[in-house]
Design a protein around this motif. Structure first.
Motif: not given
Length: 313
Positions: A85-104
């Motif tokens: 899985i290659q995650e390339s979302g916006p460079e914001r920690l809150d967005i990264k955390h939300a994306l990772i939670a949805n991915i997992e």
């Protein structure tokens, strides 16, 4: 993964995500992409179509096809069957955390999650993750469907074996992965770029040279050598029979003096207008989209040439 994956998921389909999607499709993988933005699928397919001639020139793997792309707005559906899985979302920690939670919530427990983050640390991104051991850095360089470099590293909770697997996977797809042994803001290549930009901006502000002159100084000087050998090997080559040891002993005192006179990054945005005007003046005689097309063509020619030279790292 034995160095390769069958199913790849792309989470976030901006310029970097689109470049990754192009690259993995060119490698013959089935790619499922996801992005919540309006019109994301149409833009992604348009970008891939625009990128495709470049990857055709670089060489397509067996089974490579743009038809192997599936798009969904549902993150869970995109990652459910993915091996990588290659995650390339916006460079914001809150967005990264939300994306990772949805991915997992949907991904296989052993699927590696690689982030394209250009500056955030893996340790920051993996905080609160259910399987932090499989989260790694996989930072590309733009245009990511052409430039081989990928910076790979882990965070405090990443399993070293997963970093090794990511390194092997990227290498198997034709990328040039480098391992980051210690987390640092901006990773490696971006920090080197910032050091150069800092001094370039300072030289303009101090009236030493124009934007155009500084661009030429790099593009027609050390930049040509840097495209072939890195800074340390170029130092070694400049040292004659004594190599890098002689060079640093000979120039070290002068370089220390020059270093004391280097500029610092501007504390405010006041400098931006000056730099922007300089760039506009430099570009005035040119067609910038055509310039970028020709740049990409030269990049491909250079990569082709480097592949045929056994003594160029």
């Amino acid at each position: 993964m034995n160095g390769r994956a069958v199913n790849v998921a792309i989470v976030g389909t901006g310029v970097i995500g689109a470049g990754w999607a192009t690259h993995f499709l060119a490698q013959g993988f089935a790619v499922t992409a996801t992005d919540p933005a309006d019109g994301a699928e149409a833009r992604l397919r348009e970008w891939i179509d625009g990128n495709w001639p470049a990857v055709e020139r670089l060489g397509l793997a067996d089974g490579a096809s743009r038809q192997n792309l599936t798009f969904t707005a549902d993150v869970g559906a995109a990652v459910r069957h993915a091996d990588f899985i290659q995650e390339s979302g916006p460079e914001r920690l809150d967005i990264k955390h939300a994306l990772i939670a949805n991915i997992e919530a949907a991904a296989k427990a052993d699927a590696i999650i690689a982030s394209s983050s250009s500056g955030l640390s893996v340790s920051e991104m993996q905080a609160g993750a259910r399987h932090p051991e499989r989260i790694v850095l996989g930072h590309p360089f733009n245009p990511s469907h052409i430039i081989p470099l990928v910076e790979v590293g882990g965070g405090r909770l990443t399993a070293p074996d997963n970093v090794a697997k990511a390194m092997a996977f990227y290498a198997a797809t034709g990328k040039k992965p480098i391992r980051i042994d210690k987390e640092v803001k901006g990773h490696i290549a971006n920090r080197l770029q910032v050091a150069l930009w800092q001094e370039a901006i300072s030289l303009v502000q101090r009236g030493v040279a124009s934007v155009e002159a500084i661009d030429a100084a790099i593009a027609y000087g050390p930049g040509l050598r840097w495209a072939l050998l890195g800074p340390f090997l170029n130092l070694h080559a400049s040292g004659g029979s004594g190599g890098v040891t002689h060079l640093l002993q000979h120039l070290g005192p002068a370089q220390r003096e020059w270093a004391k006179d280097l500029g610092t990054y501007p504390a405010s945005d006041d400098y931006i207008e000056t730099i922007a005007k300089g760039v506009d003046a430099e570009l005035a005689p040119y067609d910038f989209p055509e310039m970028l097309r020709q740049r990409d063509e030269l990049l491909i020619q250079l990569l082709d040439a480097k592949r045929n030279l056994s003594q160029i790292p």
